[in-house]
Design a protein around this motif. Structure first.
Motif, PDB file in Angstrom:
ATOM      1  N   SER A  19       0.205  -0.704  -0.521  1.00  0.00           N
ATOM      2  CA  SER A  19      -0.069   0.297  -0.026  1.00  0.00           C
ATOM      3  C   SER A  19       0.607   0.837  -0.122  1.00  0.00           C
ATOM      4  N   LEU A  20       0.179   2.946  -1.006  1.00  0.00           N
ATOM      5  CA  LEU A  20       1.018   3.828  -0.921  1.00  0.00           C
ATOM      6  C   LEU A  20       1.282   4.006   0.932  1.00  0.00           C
ATOM      7  N   ALA A  21       0.626   3.877   1.790  1.00  0.00           N
ATOM      8  CA  ALA A  21       0.637   4.581   3.263  1.00  0.00           C
ATOM      9  C   ALA A  21       1.441   3.474   3.820  1.00  0.00           C
ATOM     10  N   HIS A  22       2.290   2.509   3.612  1.00  0.00           N
ATOM     11  CA  HIS A  22       2.786   1.109   3.604  1.00  0.00           C
ATOM     12  C   HIS A  22       4.498   2.052   3.684  1.00  0.00           C
ATOM     13  N   ILE A  23       4.111   2.007   2.654  1.00  0.00           N
ATOM     14  CA  ILE A  23       6.221   2.964   1.879  1.00  0.00           C
ATOM     15  C   ILE A  23       6.047   4.398   2.196  1.00  0.00           C
ATOM     16  N   ASP A  24       5.097   5.032   2.682  1.00  0.00           N
ATOM     17  CA  ASP A  24       5.277   5.930   3.150  1.00  0.00           C
ATOM     18  C   ASP A  24       5.720   6.581   4.118  1.00  0.00           C
ATOM     19  N   ASP A  25       4.974   5.302   5.717  1.00  0.00           N
ATOM     20  CA  ASP A  25       5.472   4.846   6.592  1.00  0.00           C
ATOM     21  C   ASP A  25       7.438   3.896   6.680  1.00  0.00           C
ATOM     22  N   LEU A  26       7.494   3.558   5.101  1.00  0.00           N
ATOM     23  CA  LEU A  26       9.077   3.548   5.332  1.00  0.00           C
ATOM     24  C   LEU A  26       9.866   4.609   4.971  1.00  0.00           C
ATOM     25  N   LEU A  27       9.494   5.371   4.055  1.00  0.00           N
ATOM     26  CA  LEU A  27      10.174   6.754   3.254  1.00  0.00           C
ATOM     27  C   LEU A  27      10.242   7.479   4.637  1.00  0.00           C
ATOM     28  N   GLY A  28       9.399   7.330   5.601  1.00  0.00           N
ATOM     29  CA  GLY A  28       9.219   8.208   6.681  1.00  0.00           C
ATOM     30  C   GLY A  28      10.335   8.276   7.705  1.00  0.00           C
ATOM     31  N   GLN A  29      11.261   6.983   7.517  1.00  0.00           N
ATOM     32  CA  GLN A  29      12.723   6.315   8.800  1.00  0.00           C
ATOM     33  C   GLN A  29      13.610   6.808   8.054  1.00  0.00           C
TER      34      GLN A  29
END
Length: 384
Positions: free
Chosen positions: A319-329
């Motif tokens: 999901s895009l939300a999962h990608i966002d969480d990972l990129l936020g790290q």
């Protein structure tokens, strides 16, 4: 990043005027609408679709009809066709023209993939000089006012070179330009491209543009290729994998207006996220789009301080939300890593013996069993 500069250069392919002499090479599974849109956001040039099988287009295969669609913002629109039968290719061209699917058509005679060459297609086909000339001639006639170009390789191997004969034949048939990937089919993507061959082709083909392809990993490489070979433009393939902003660097190098890029990790993360979003929109499915972006993870983050947990997560995100969480790290301020992020991208491999039809190299003519085999190849490649 060191950027070369060159005098302002433009490129004309038939009636199409390009601000910079740069073409995005067709790449299967890569140069879909999403990636083309992203590259356009950074730079200028001509952006070609994935390779389309002519038989599948004539049969109006659902996947193929989706692949030939362009976003309303894409102009000029470009489609690459593959095939081995002059009549089928001509019919595919007529469909593209009659239904206004493209402003430019390219013919693929450069694919080295065994499933293509073993049926006499791609880089194997120019060995059959008469068949090659007939395909280009019929396609040019079917295209009418739409410019038709040819992309090819040096030949099958060092003992069976075809690029000079094919270049002259394409020119005589009315092609608007020819592009040369300066490797043979046997070299696949290994070693170094032979830019001298591009210079030879430029000397042999004098009335239409000659474009060079192979080992353009940076804007500096593009400028150097044109200076060394006198070619009229460059075709960029693997060098833009995970680096769509290369087209901005190329535009700047050739005198066009372009935003300077500071490729921090934050910049790269934003580009990756934008690519994922565009894939979701193109595929009309979030799960499918997030699965498709996975192949790009290693290319985007090559050389950057991205931990294995984040890389693995991005390569399995749904999901895009999962990608966002990972990129936020990520450490968005991490600078461009220089040499660690540069150089070769994508497949390379080793030289290999090309897969060819039985007795393909015995003659440069098509007759008997060979003709039957080629008709069968069109049928077997039906479907996309």
């Amino acid at each position: 990043m060191t950027l070369a500069s060159a005098p302002a250069r433009a490129l004309r392919i038939g009636p199409i005027d390009l601000d910079v002499p740069v073409v995005l090479a067709p790449m299967a599974g890569i140069t879909n609408t999403a990636f083309r849109l992203l590259c356009r956001e950074y730079g200028a040039g001509l952006y070609v679709s994935e390779m389309i099988t002519s038989r599948a287009l004539v049969e109006r295969n659902d996947t193929t009809m989706r692949l030939i669609r362009h976003h309303e913002s894409e102009t000029p629109r470009s489609i690459q066709l593959y095939g081995v039968d002059p009549k089928t290719i001509a019919e595919a061209v007529r469909i593209i023209v009659a239904e206004d699917h493209a402003d430019h058509i390219d013919l693929n005679f450069g694919c080295p993939v065994p499933k293509v060459t073993r049926k006499g297609g791609g880089a194997a086909l120019p060995w059959k000089t008469g068949l090659f000339a007939e395909i280009v001639d019929q396609a040019v006639k079917a295209a009418g006012d739409i410019p038709l170009t040819v992309k090819m390789r040096k030949g099958i191997d060092a003992d069976h070179l075809t690029f000079l004969d094919a270049g002259r034949a394409a020119e005589d048939a009315g092609a608007a330009a020819v592009a040369l990937h300066a490797r043979t089919a046997s070299e696949f993507y290994s070693g170094h491209a032979d830019w001298n061959a591009i210079g030879e082709l430029k000397q042999a083909v004098t009335s239409i543009p000659v474009l060079g392809n192979g080992d353009i990993w940076s804007a500096d490489d593009a400028v150097r290729m044109m200076a060394e070979t006198d070619c009229d433009g460059v075709v960029v393939g693997r060098g833009c994998l995970g680096r769509p902003w290369l087209f901005g660097d190329l535009a700047a190098a050739f005198g066009a207006e372009s935003r300077p890029v500071d490729a921090t990790l934050g910049f790269v993360a934003d580009a990756f996220r934008r690519h994922a979003q565009l894939l979701v929109e193109f595929l009309e499915d979030e799960d499918h789009g997030c699965r498709d972006i996975r192949k790009h993870v290693a290319w985007y983050f090559k050389g950057y301080p991205v931990g294995s947990d984040v890389r693995t997560g991005l390569a399995t995100a749904q999901s895009l939300a999962h990608i966002d969480d990972l990129l936020g790290q990520l450490d968005r301020d991490a600078p461009y890593p220089g040499a660690d992020a540069e150089g070769q991208r994508g497949r390379a491999g080793r030289p290999k013996r090309p897969a060819l039809p039985d007795k393909w190299l015995d003659s440069r003519d098509v007759a008997g069993d060979t003709g039957e085999m080629l008709r069968g190849a069109e049928i077997e490649n039906s479907g996309g």
